[in-house]
Scaffold this motif. Structure first.
Motif, PDB file in Angstrom:
ATOM      1  N   UNK B 182       0.843  -1.200   0.000  1.00 47.22           N
ATOM      2  CA  UNK B 182       0.000   0.000   0.000  1.00 47.22           C
ATOM      3  C   UNK B 182       0.878   1.250   0.000  1.00 47.22           C
ATOM      4  N   UNK B 183       1.921   1.212   0.844  1.00 46.91           N
ATOM      5  CA  UNK B 183       2.758   2.396   1.059  1.00 46.91           C
ATOM      6  C   UNK B 183       3.651   2.694  -0.139  1.00 46.91           C
ATOM      7  N   UNK B 184       4.255   1.660  -0.722  1.00 48.87           N
ATOM      8  CA  UNK B 184       5.278   1.893  -1.741  1.00 48.87           C
ATOM      9  C   UNK B 184       4.805   1.678  -3.176  1.00 48.87           C
ATOM     10  N   UNK B 185       3.742   0.906  -3.365  1.00 49.10           N
ATOM     11  CA  UNK B 185       3.311   0.611  -4.736  1.00 49.10           C
ATOM     12  C   UNK B 185       2.012   1.333  -5.074  1.00 49.10           C
ATOM     13  N   UNK B 186       1.004   1.219  -4.199  1.00 48.47           N
ATOM     14  CA  UNK B 186      -0.300   1.788  -4.537  1.00 48.47           C
ATOM     15  C   UNK B 186      -0.345   3.292  -4.272  1.00 48.47           C
ATOM     16  N   UNK B 187       0.007   3.687  -3.048  1.00 45.88           N
ATOM     17  CA  UNK B 187      -0.125   5.101  -2.684  1.00 45.88           C
ATOM     18  C   UNK B 187       0.583   6.044  -3.666  1.00 45.88           C
ATOM     19  N   UNK B 188       1.861   5.800  -3.983  1.00 42.95           N
ATOM     20  CA  UNK B 188       2.533   6.750  -4.887  1.00 42.95           C
ATOM     21  C   UNK B 188       1.881   6.814  -6.273  1.00 42.95           C
ATOM     22  N   UNK B 189       1.259   5.712  -6.692  1.00 44.17           N
ATOM     23  CA  UNK B 189       0.646   5.740  -8.017  1.00 44.17           C
ATOM     24  C   UNK B 189      -0.738   6.366  -7.976  1.00 44.17           C
ATOM     25  N   UNK B 190      -1.334   6.394  -6.770  1.00 43.18           N
ATOM     26  CA  UNK B 190      -2.678   6.940  -6.636  1.00 43.18           C
ATOM     27  C   UNK B 190      -2.632   8.448  -6.419  1.00 43.18           C
ATOM     28  N   UNK B 191      -1.553   8.942  -5.776  1.00 50.13           N
ATOM     29  CA  UNK B 191      -1.518  10.372  -5.431  1.00 50.13           C
ATOM     30  C   UNK B 191      -1.693  11.297  -6.638  1.00 50.13           C
ATOM     31  N   UNK B 192      -1.005  11.056  -7.767  1.00 43.39           N
ATOM     32  CA  UNK B 192      -1.259  11.932  -8.909  1.00 43.39           C
ATOM     33  C   UNK B 192      -2.713  11.879  -9.375  1.00 43.39           C
ATOM     34  N   UNK B 193      -3.318  10.708  -9.294  1.00 41.16           N
ATOM     35  CA  UNK B 193      -4.735  10.590  -9.650  1.00 41.16           C
ATOM     36  C   UNK B 193      -5.583  11.386  -8.669  1.00 41.16           C
ATOM     37  N   UNK B 194      -5.167  11.364  -7.401  1.00 42.45           N
ATOM     38  CA  UNK B 194      -5.911  12.105  -6.386  1.00 42.45           C
ATOM     39  C   UNK B 194      -5.914  13.585  -6.727  1.00 42.45           C
ATOM     40  N   UNK B 195      -4.775  14.096  -7.155  1.00 40.51           N
ATOM     41  CA  UNK B 195      -4.690  15.520  -7.499  1.00 40.51           C
ATOM     42  C   UNK B 195      -5.596  15.824  -8.684  1.00 40.51           C
ATOM     43  N   UNK B 196      -5.557  14.973  -9.704  1.00 45.84           N
ATOM     44  CA  UNK B 196      -6.424  15.187 -10.862  1.00 45.84           C
ATOM     45  C   UNK B 196      -7.893  15.136 -10.456  1.00 45.84           C
ATOM     46  N   UNK B 197      -8.204  14.169  -9.614  1.00 40.74           N
ATOM     47  CA  UNK B 197      -9.572  14.016  -9.116  1.00 40.74           C
ATOM     48  C   UNK B 197     -10.007  15.275  -8.367  1.00 40.74           C
ATOM     49  N   UNK B 198      -9.086  15.802  -7.565  1.00 39.84           N
ATOM     50  CA  UNK B 198      -9.368  17.023  -6.805  1.00 39.84           C
ATOM     51  C   UNK B 198      -9.646  18.188  -7.749  1.00 39.84           C
ATOM     52  N   UNK B 199      -8.857  18.272  -8.824  1.00 41.49           N
ATOM     53  CA  UNK B 199      -9.063  19.351  -9.802  1.00 41.49           C
ATOM     54  C   UNK B 199     -10.464  19.278 -10.393  1.00 41.49           C
ATOM     55  N   UNK B 200     -10.903  18.076 -10.696  1.00 38.88           N
ATOM     56  CA  UNK B 200     -12.224  17.930 -11.301  1.00 38.88           C
ATOM     57  C   UNK B 200     -13.329  18.279 -10.304  1.00 38.88           C
ATOM     58  N   UNK B 201     -13.019  18.212  -9.009  1.00 32.27           N
ATOM     59  CA  UNK B 201     -14.047  18.476  -8.003  1.00 32.27           C
ATOM     60  C   UNK B 201     -14.077  19.936  -7.561  1.00 32.27           C
ATOM     61  N   UNK B 202     -13.174  20.756  -8.102  1.00 33.74           N
ATOM     62  CA  UNK B 202     -13.160  22.169  -7.698  1.00 33.74           C
ATOM     63  C   UNK B 202     -14.476  22.840  -8.077  1.00 33.74           C
ATOM     64  N   UNK B 203     -14.967  22.550  -9.275  1.00 32.40           N
ATOM     65  CA  UNK B 203     -16.232  23.135  -9.732  1.00 32.40           C
ATOM     66  C   UNK B 203     -17.386  22.797  -8.807  1.00 32.40           C
TER      67      UNK B 203
END
Lengths: 277, 272
Positions: B182-203
């Motif tokens: 979770x810490x080394x494989x999933x989390x680092x790959x999910x964080x950029x998606x999280x940022x993109x997801x956050x951008x889409x939720x600004x509206x």
């Protein structure tokens, strides 16, 4: 020592029988190639050796012990694709196994422990011919280099068994030949037993010490569901290939392979790769 | 040459980019001039001078009653609520989304529940929030969280599930435990998606913020717009709307830059 004993293994998905009554003993340090037509259960068989899937019936023993029911560090794997982690550099990818085993909670190494691990990782990276690319990300490498990286990443765990699922199927013929040379050398130099699934007969006969063919004995449409594939041919290469022993018959064919000079998939001497974009 | 193969140069691209904005401004200018020619006191489409006057009044002259510079105090109030809402949603989405994506047991437990919750119209819950949490900041932040967190959780859980199974198997063969993977494989790959997801939720986040502020508040950009609506003060409303849009655009851009700087590999991949 890493002997694999597969006894009367069946694999069924619901009503569909995929493999029936497969028995096979793989000697320690053997290099077995699994061949057969598409959909005959070679990859399913490999996944059972990996522990990703359980046999429906039968047992698989590794060194006399029952195979653990999940993948573990004693069995390395290289897939055709997605074997390396896109978010880690070449060095990071190779280090990861060390970091998992040495640092339980942070899964990251610091200070002297890290320096030692980095040293070991660098040696392996050089070994597979990727030195100079330590700081690159996998997408910046060519397909052949990515598979070399996947090998290095698996080798740092010193697995008893290395499983290869059509590892070189997507590579150009020239690059494939170069990576075969590497593969042979690794087999001779390490203590691993290797099981490789491949479509490519030539590849199987070039590399392996033994070829095992899977096939459905009954393949009429109405029989397909109820009859699975099984081992139909089991060919030992003659003259025999043995890990670490140069062949007396044709040392050119086998034997620990000498470095043959600079190849397409190797790095340019300046340290810049002509393959990477 | 086929149309699908013709590409604009850099200069043309810039000009084309600016063109729709310019057209909008010109169309407004004509409309405003026509109305003002008919009635000099027209309030619907104020002139540029009217805007400048209003902006000066709101941004650079202290309010007589409170002594605040209204535009800035409104902005501060709104942004605190917005970022609190976005921040809390991000943390919730990351924890629950990762858990749902990784662990089959938690997926069985939570995935259908989150899917149902995400279908509840958040604005319909606003009265309940006001009754339970009062009219203060809490209920407004809660509305944003309820509005955007379920969508973010589902998006992140899907992203975790989309990661090739081979990667997780490979990590297992490298000796990784669930936590380490979770810490080394999933989390680092999910964080950029999280940022993109956050951008889409600004509206959506702004939508819920302004709705909450319109109904009950004593400060904030949404509050101000709905307050001056009573006086038909288009000269204030228009600049506020433009200002809100600008804030959203800047946040969006900044988040994307952060993603590229912190996770350079995620950008390399898209260029592939």
């Amino acid at each position: 020592m890493s002997e694999l004993v597969i006894q009367n293994v069946w694999k069924e998905y619901g009503d569909q029988i995929v493999l029936e009554n497969v028995s096979l003993t793989v000697a320690s340090r053997a290099f077995v190639a699994l061949v057969g037509p598409s959909g005959c259960g070679k990859s399913t068989f490999l996944r059972m050796l990996l522990g990703q899937e359980k046999p429906t019936r039968g047992t698989i023993l590794i060194d006399g012990q029952p195979m653990p029911t999940e993948p573990g560090p004693d069995r390395g794997i290289v897939f055709q694709r997605y074997s390396v982690f896109p978010h880690l550099t070449v060095l990071g990818n190779v280090l990861l196994g060390k970091e998992f085993s040495k640092s339980r909670h942070k899964a990251k190494l610091f200070g002297a422990a890290r320096r030692n691990a980095v040293e070991e990782a660098r040696d392996l990276i050089t070994e597979v011919g990727l030195s100079g690319t330590e700081q690159k990300y996998p997408v910046q490498l060519s397909g052949g280099m990515q598979q070399r990286l996947a090998l290095a990443q698996a080798l740092i765990m010193k697995p008893k068994v290395l499983l290869l699922d059509e590892p070189f199927g997507a590579l150009d013929p020239g690059i494939r030949a170069e990576i075969h040379t590497l593969m042979k050398r690794l087999w001779h130099e390490t203590q691993m037993t290797i099981v490789m699934v491949t479509h490519d007969m030539r590849e199987a006969f070039t590399l392996a010490s033994r070829i095992v063919a899977f096939e459905r004995r009954r393949d009429r449409p109405e029989e397909k569901q109820r009859y699975g594939a099984t081992i139909t041919n089991d060919i030992a290469i003659w003259p025999p290939r043995q890990a670490g022993v140069p062949s007396i018959f044709s040392p050119d064919r086998d034997g620990p392979v000498a470095f043959l000079g600079h190849r397409r998939d190797d790095l340019a001497l300046s340290g810049e790769s002509s393959e990477a974009h | 040459m086929r149309w699908i193969n013709t590409r604009p140069g850099r200069g043309t691209q810039l000009a084309l980019m600016l063109l729709p904005f310019l057209l909008l401004a010109v169309a407004y200018g004509f409309g405003s001039a026509a109305r003002l020619a008919e009635n000099a006191n027209d309030k619907l489409l104020p002139s540029l001078a009217g805007f400048a006057d209003a902006i000066d009044r709101m941004a650079f002259v202290a309010d007589q009653r409170t002594g605040d510079y209204l535009l800035w105090s409104d902005t501060r109030a709104s942004l605190v609520r917005l970022f609190a809402g976005l921040g809390i949603s991000t943390v919730i989405a990351l924890l629950i989304g990762m858990a749902i994506g990784m662990l089959p047991y938690l997926r069985a437990l939570l995935s259908p529940f989150v899917a149902v919750i995400s279908m509840v119209p958040p604005l319909a819950l606003l009265p309940i929030l006001f009754i339970v949490m009062g009219l203060g900041e809490t209920s407004k932040i809660a509305l944003i969280v309820i509005g955007i967190a379920p969508t973010m959780i589902r998006d992140l859980a899907l992203r975790v599930l989309e990661l090739p199974r081979e990667q997780i198997i490979k990590a297992e063969t490298l000796g990784g435990s669930s936590w380490q993977i979770a810490l080394r494989v999933l989390l680092p790959q999910i964080l950029p998606r999280l940022i993109t997801c956050l951008r889409l939720q600004i509206g959506p986040a702004w939508l819920f913020l302004i709705a909450a502020e319109a109904i009950s508040s004593d400060s904030g950009l949404g509050y101000r717009i709905f307050l001056v609506r009573r006086y038909l003060s288009m000269d204030v409303i228009f600049p506020y709307v433009v200002w809100i849009t600008l804030l959203a655009v800047v946040t969006n851009y900044a988040l994307d830059r952060i993603r590229i700087v912190v996770f350079p590999w995620s950008e390399l991949e898209t260029q592939g």
